[in-house]
Design a protein around this motif. Sequence first.
Motif, PDB file in Angstrom:
ATOM      1  N   CYS B  92       0.864  -1.179   0.000  1.00 33.27           N
ATOM      2  CA  CYS B  92       0.000   0.000   0.000  1.00 33.27           C
ATOM      3  C   CYS B  92       0.898   1.224   0.000  1.00 33.27           C
ATOM      4  O   CYS B  92       1.956   1.251   0.647  1.00 33.27           O
ATOM      5  CB  CYS B  92      -0.897  -0.001   1.224  1.00 33.27           C
ATOM      6  N   ALA B  93       0.516   2.222  -0.744  1.00 33.91           N
ATOM      7  CA  ALA B  93       1.269   3.469  -0.790  1.00 33.91           C
ATOM      8  C   ALA B  93       0.307   4.641  -0.766  1.00 33.91           C
ATOM      9  O   ALA B  93      -0.865   4.506  -1.135  1.00 33.91           O
ATOM     10  CB  ALA B  93       2.157   3.531  -2.038  1.00 33.91           C
ATOM     11  N   SER B  94       0.811   5.771  -0.334  1.00 34.94           N
ATOM     12  CA  SER B  94      -0.024   6.979  -0.370  1.00 34.94           C
ATOM     13  C   SER B  94       0.806   8.166  -0.828  1.00 34.94           C
ATOM     14  O   SER B  94       2.046   8.130  -0.795  1.00 34.94           O
ATOM     15  CB  SER B  94      -0.664   7.256   1.000  1.00 34.94           C
ATOM     16  N   SER B  95       0.127   9.180  -1.271  1.00 31.02           N
ATOM     17  CA  SER B  95       0.789  10.431  -1.651  1.00 31.02           C
ATOM     18  C   SER B  95      -0.180  11.574  -1.372  1.00 31.02           C
ATOM     19  O   SER B  95      -1.392  11.360  -1.293  1.00 31.02           O
ATOM     20  CB  SER B  95       1.201  10.410  -3.125  1.00 31.02           C
ATOM     21  N   PRO B  96       0.390  12.781  -1.241  1.00 33.25           N
ATOM     22  CA  PRO B  96      -0.483  13.912  -0.900  1.00 33.25           C
ATOM     23  C   PRO B  96      -1.572  14.153  -1.935  1.00 33.25           C
ATOM     24  O   PRO B  96      -2.596  14.731  -1.636  1.00 33.25           O
ATOM     25  CB  PRO B  96       0.479  15.091  -0.818  1.00 33.25           C
ATOM     26  N   GLY B  97      -1.352  13.745  -3.145  1.00 31.45           N
ATOM     27  CA  GLY B  97      -2.368  13.927  -4.161  1.00 31.45           C
ATOM     28  C   GLY B  97      -1.786  14.579  -5.387  1.00 31.45           C
ATOM     29  O   GLY B  97      -0.619  14.942  -5.443  1.00 31.45           O
ATOM     30  N   LEU B  98      -2.578  14.721  -6.370  1.00 28.70           N
ATOM     31  CA  LEU B  98      -2.109  15.228  -7.649  1.00 28.70           C
ATOM     32  C   LEU B  98      -1.636  16.668  -7.549  1.00 28.70           C
ATOM     33  O   LEU B  98      -0.860  17.128  -8.358  1.00 28.70           O
ATOM     34  CB  LEU B  98      -3.227  15.114  -8.689  1.00 28.70           C
ATOM     35  N   ALA B  99      -2.119  17.389  -6.542  1.00 30.78           N
ATOM     36  CA  ALA B  99      -1.778  18.802  -6.443  1.00 30.78           C
ATOM     37  C   ALA B  99      -0.698  19.080  -5.432  1.00 30.78           C
ATOM     38  O   ALA B  99      -0.362  20.216  -5.183  1.00 30.78           O
ATOM     39  CB  ALA B  99      -3.025  19.621  -6.089  1.00 30.78           C
ATOM     40  N   GLY B 100      -0.130  18.040  -4.845  1.00 33.37           N
ATOM     41  CA  GLY B 100       0.878  18.278  -3.820  1.00 33.37           C
ATOM     42  C   GLY B 100       1.978  17.256  -3.885  1.00 33.37           C
ATOM     43  O   GLY B 100       2.068  16.490  -4.833  1.00 33.37           O
TER      44      GLY B 100
END
Lengths: 112, 117
Positions: B92-100
């Motif tokens: 599983c991975a996460s990221s702040p999102g397309l805008a960050g």
Amino acid sequence: DQQVKQNSPSLSVQEGRISILNCDYTNSMFDYFLWYKKYPAEGPTFLISISSIKDKNEDGRFTVFLNKSAKHLSLHIVPSQPGDSAVYFCAASGDYNNDMRFGAGTRLTVKP
Amino acid sequence: EAGVAQSPRYKIIEKRQSVAFWCNPISGHATLYWYQQILGQGPKLLIQFQNNGVVDDSQLPKDRFSAERLKGVDSTLKIQPAKLEDSAVYLCASSPGLAGGRSGELFFGEGSRLTVL
């Protein structure tokens, strides 16, 4: 479909020497290229990245080079240290971090 | 800052049984990913969520795999029924999102290793 390829499954270098890990890609739409490092029983961790508008990015002992015409990038580690021993994954993304594609990885062993 | 949490770390099941994996991303990260990493291969994206909506599930074997992200935070990945070829590490991975975020960096959990006998 293997859009990102790392053709060398393993690499062994002596401590203090340069390590060069290579990666080829086929999709010309990729905008960002990243290297991740993975230790056993851990998830991959981000190491360094480069945008397609650049041809070099440096961070301490780590430098990534991008050759867009050849669709090739490489990671240079100078000098190599035993703690650098890990599996290195090359990754590429077409739209910021949407659908990031990974290579199969190269296992680097740095011998003391 | 707490990292991406996954459980269980290890799971052994018989083929045709079911299994579920849980992921808690980094607080505030809008985008969550499930990757499958088969031994000797690189991680392969199974599904990507933006908040609680699916952005990409084109490589998810929907006849046996399902995933949900209720309330845009935690996520579960389920396999039912499992096949031998599902043996892999599920990351599983996460990221702040397309805008960050920084240069598209993903933050990975330690993974859940599945063995199907």
